[in-house]
Design a protein around this motif. Structure first.
Motif, PDB file in Angstrom:
ATOM      1  N   ILE A  26       0.856  -1.181   0.000  1.00  0.00           N
ATOM      2  CA  ILE A  26       0.000   0.000   0.000  1.00  0.00           C
ATOM      3  C   ILE A  26       0.894   1.233   0.000  1.00  0.00           C
ATOM      4  CG2 ILE A  26      -1.844   1.251   1.194  1.00  0.00           C
ATOM      5  CD1 ILE A  26      -2.605  -1.616   0.100  1.00  0.00           C
ATOM      6  N   LEU A  27       0.741   2.081  -1.004  1.00  0.00           N
ATOM      7  CA  LEU A  27       1.531   3.302  -1.097  1.00  0.00           C
ATOM      8  C   LEU A  27       0.827   4.489  -0.462  1.00  0.00           C
ATOM      9  CD1 LEU A  27       2.791   3.009  -4.782  1.00  0.00           C
ATOM     10  CD2 LEU A  27       3.965   2.290  -2.689  1.00  0.00           C
ATOM     11  N   GLU A  28      -0.503   4.514  -0.597  1.00  0.00           N
ATOM     12  CA  GLU A  28      -1.244   5.665  -0.071  1.00  0.00           C
ATOM     13  C   GLU A  28      -2.715   5.299   0.038  1.00  0.00           C
ATOM     14  OE1 GLU A  28      -1.541  10.466  -0.834  1.00  0.00           O
ATOM     15  OE2 GLU A  28      -0.064   9.265  -1.902  1.00  0.00           O
ATOM     16  N   ARG A  29      -3.365   5.897   1.029  1.00  0.00           N
ATOM     17  CA  ARG A  29      -4.819   5.763   1.177  1.00  0.00           C
ATOM     18  C   ARG A  29      -5.432   7.153   1.169  1.00  0.00           C
ATOM     19  NH1 ARG A  29      -6.676   2.208   6.052  1.00  0.00           N
ATOM     20  NH2 ARG A  29      -8.632   2.950   5.226  1.00  0.00           N
ATOM     21  N   ASN A  30      -6.608   7.241   0.579  1.00  0.00           N
ATOM     22  CA  ASN A  30      -7.383   8.482   0.566  1.00  0.00           C
ATOM     23  C   ASN A  30      -6.606   9.661  -0.019  1.00  0.00           C
ATOM     24  OD1 ASN A  30      -9.760   7.337   1.796  1.00  0.00           O
ATOM     25  ND2 ASN A  30      -8.520   7.183   3.639  1.00  0.00           N
ATOM     26  N   TYR A  31      -6.033   9.446  -1.188  1.00  0.00           N
ATOM     27  CA  TYR A  31      -5.361  10.532  -1.920  1.00  0.00           C
ATOM     28  C   TYR A  31      -6.438  11.463  -2.441  1.00  0.00           C
ATOM     29  CZ  TYR A  31      -2.860  12.850  -5.734  1.00  0.00           C
ATOM     30  OH  TYR A  31      -2.313  13.786  -6.583  1.00  0.00           O
ATOM     31  N   ARG A  32      -6.332  12.736  -2.097  1.00  0.00           N
ATOM     32  CA  ARG A  32      -7.334  13.709  -2.521  1.00  0.00           C
ATOM     33  C   ARG A  32      -6.663  14.988  -3.019  1.00  0.00           C
ATOM     34  NH1 ARG A  32     -10.163  10.348  -0.296  1.00  0.00           N
ATOM     35  NH2 ARG A  32     -12.080  10.170   0.796  1.00  0.00           N
ATOM     36  N   ARG A  33      -7.156  15.432  -4.149  1.00  0.00           N
ATOM     37  CA  ARG A  33      -6.787  16.719  -4.703  1.00  0.00           C
ATOM     38  C   ARG A  33      -8.080  17.337  -5.203  1.00  0.00           C
ATOM     39  NH1 ARG A  33      -3.157  15.269  -2.270  1.00  0.00           N
ATOM     40  NH2 ARG A  33      -0.950  15.289  -2.741  1.00  0.00           N
ATOM     41  N   LYS A  34      -8.034  18.602  -5.550  1.00  0.00           N
ATOM     42  CA  LYS A  34      -9.241  19.309  -5.978  1.00  0.00           C
ATOM     43  C   LYS A  34      -9.962  18.537  -7.094  1.00  0.00           C
ATOM     44  CE  LYS A  34     -10.943  23.745  -7.499  1.00  0.00           C
ATOM     45  NZ  LYS A  34     -10.609  25.100  -7.872  1.00  0.00           N
ATOM     46  N   GLY A  35     -11.179  18.111  -6.799  1.00  0.00           N
ATOM     47  CA  GLY A  35     -11.996  17.421  -7.782  1.00  0.00           C
ATOM     48  C   GLY A  35     -11.581  16.011  -8.115  1.00  0.00           C
ATOM     49  N   ALA A  36     -10.661  15.432  -7.335  1.00  0.00           N
ATOM     50  CA  ALA A  36     -10.167  14.090  -7.645  1.00  0.00           C
ATOM     51  C   ALA A  36      -9.826  13.339  -6.363  1.00  0.00           C
ATOM     52  CB  ALA A  36      -8.935  14.191  -8.529  1.00  0.00           C
ATOM     53  N   GLU A  37     -10.077  12.028  -6.372  1.00  0.00           N
ATOM     54  CA  GLU A  37      -9.719  11.223  -5.214  1.00  0.00           C
ATOM     55  C   GLU A  37      -9.490   9.776  -5.613  1.00  0.00           C
ATOM     56  OE1 GLU A  37     -12.888   9.645  -2.519  1.00  0.00           O
ATOM     57  OE2 GLU A  37     -14.025  11.287  -3.421  1.00  0.00           O
ATOM     58  N   ILE A  38      -8.655   9.115  -4.838  1.00  0.00           N
ATOM     59  CA  ILE A  38      -8.386   7.689  -4.999  1.00  0.00           C
ATOM     60  C   ILE A  38      -8.409   7.079  -3.610  1.00  0.00           C
ATOM     61  CG2 ILE A  38      -6.733   5.931  -5.726  1.00  0.00           C
ATOM     62  CD1 ILE A  38      -5.587   8.054  -7.660  1.00  0.00           C
ATOM     63  N   ASP A  39      -9.138   5.965  -3.470  1.00  0.00           N
ATOM     64  CA  ASP A  39      -9.236   5.325  -2.160  1.00  0.00           C
ATOM     65  C   ASP A  39      -7.920   4.675  -1.743  1.00  0.00           C
ATOM     66  OD1 ASP A  39     -11.933   6.049  -1.860  1.00  0.00           O
ATOM     67  OD2 ASP A  39     -12.569   4.284  -3.009  1.00  0.00           O
ATOM     68  N   ILE A  40      -7.324   3.890  -2.654  1.00  0.00           N
ATOM     69  CA  ILE A  40      -6.080   3.186  -2.335  1.00  0.00           C
ATOM     70  C   ILE A  40      -5.160   3.236  -3.545  1.00  0.00           C
ATOM     71  CG2 ILE A  40      -5.036   0.958  -1.709  1.00  0.00           C
ATOM     72  CD1 ILE A  40      -7.800   0.168  -0.524  1.00  0.00           C
ATOM     73  N   VAL A  41      -3.879   3.519  -3.294  1.00  0.00           N
ATOM     74  CA  VAL A  41      -2.840   3.387  -4.313  1.00  0.00           C
ATOM     75  C   VAL A  41      -1.917   2.288  -3.808  1.00  0.00           C
ATOM     76  CG1 VAL A  41      -1.000   4.507  -5.618  1.00  0.00           C
ATOM     77  CG2 VAL A  41      -2.971   5.865  -4.840  1.00  0.00           C
ATOM     78  N   ALA A  42      -1.688   1.280  -4.650  1.00  0.00           N
ATOM     79  CA  ALA A  42      -0.896   0.131  -4.217  1.00  0.00           C
ATOM     80  C   ALA A  42      -0.034  -0.376  -5.367  1.00  0.00           C
ATOM     81  CB  ALA A  42      -1.824  -0.984  -3.734  1.00  0.00           C
ATOM     82  N   VAL A  43       0.910  -1.235  -5.023  1.00  0.00           N
ATOM     83  CA  VAL A  43       1.716  -1.941  -6.020  1.00  0.00           C
ATOM     84  C   VAL A  43       1.396  -3.424  -5.868  1.00  0.00           C
ATOM     85  CG1 VAL A  43       4.047  -2.506  -6.806  1.00  0.00           C
ATOM     86  CG2 VAL A  43       3.536  -0.198  -5.978  1.00  0.00           C
ATOM     87  N   ASP A  44       0.981  -4.053  -6.978  1.00  0.00           N
ATOM     88  CA  ASP A  44       0.621  -5.464  -6.910  1.00  0.00           C
ATOM     89  C   ASP A  44       1.843  -6.359  -7.066  1.00  0.00           C
ATOM     90  OD1 ASP A  44       1.198  -5.619  -9.643  1.00  0.00           O
ATOM     91  OD2 ASP A  44      -0.871  -5.990 -10.257  1.00  0.00           O
ATOM     92  N   ASP A  45       1.619  -7.670  -7.111  1.00  0.00           N
ATOM     93  CA  ASP A  45       2.723  -8.625  -7.166  1.00  0.00           C
ATOM     94  C   ASP A  45       3.478  -8.603  -8.492  1.00  0.00           C
ATOM     95  OD1 ASP A  45       0.573  -9.659  -8.525  1.00  0.00           O
ATOM     96  OD2 ASP A  45       0.513 -11.547  -7.443  1.00  0.00           O
TER      97      ASP A  45
END
Length: 117
Positions: A26-45
């Motif tokens: 898991i690289l980041e959770r709840n990334y938010r910028r103006k008008g944009a969001e991502i719940d989870i940023v991750a690197v898979d196998d």
């Protein structure tokens, strides 16, 4: 009774635990910028950067988890992913996934769809 926000946070915790158990970083959770969001940023196998949209429902709620991801929501996810990639200078391959979390009592059922957009 929990709020929609609390239910969403629970679903994101469940999804994060699922991904971690699957060997993802898991690289980041709840990334938010103006008008944009991502719940989870991750690197898979396979060393792909994955932007994950999490949708959580209580068992018996009308509508499925994935049906609520509209074209407008896809566009916001894509925009947020581009912002994140630019900020991080990440050069790995990328993908957008969705995880549906259905809660029934203390049990959670997880459905993971890869490459939704």
């Amino acid at each position: 009774m929990e709020t929609r926000q609390q239910l969403g946070q629970l679903g994101e915790r469940v999804a994060t635990e699922h991904l971690t158990r699957s060997g993802w970083t898991i690289l980041e959770r709840n990334y938010r910028r103006k008008g944009a969001e991502i719940d989870i940023v991750a690197v898979d196998d396979s060393q792909t950067t994955v932007f994950v949209e999490v949708r959580t429902r209580r068992f018996g709620a009308t509508g499925g988890s994935f049906e609520s991801i509209t074209a407008k929501k896809f566009e916001r996810i894509r925009r947020a992913a581009a912002m994140w990639l630019e900020e991080q200078a990440d050069k790995r391959p990328v993908r957008i996934d969705a995880i549906g979390v259905n809660i029934r009592g203390n049990q959670a059922t997880i459905t993971h769809r890869r490459g939704i957009a």
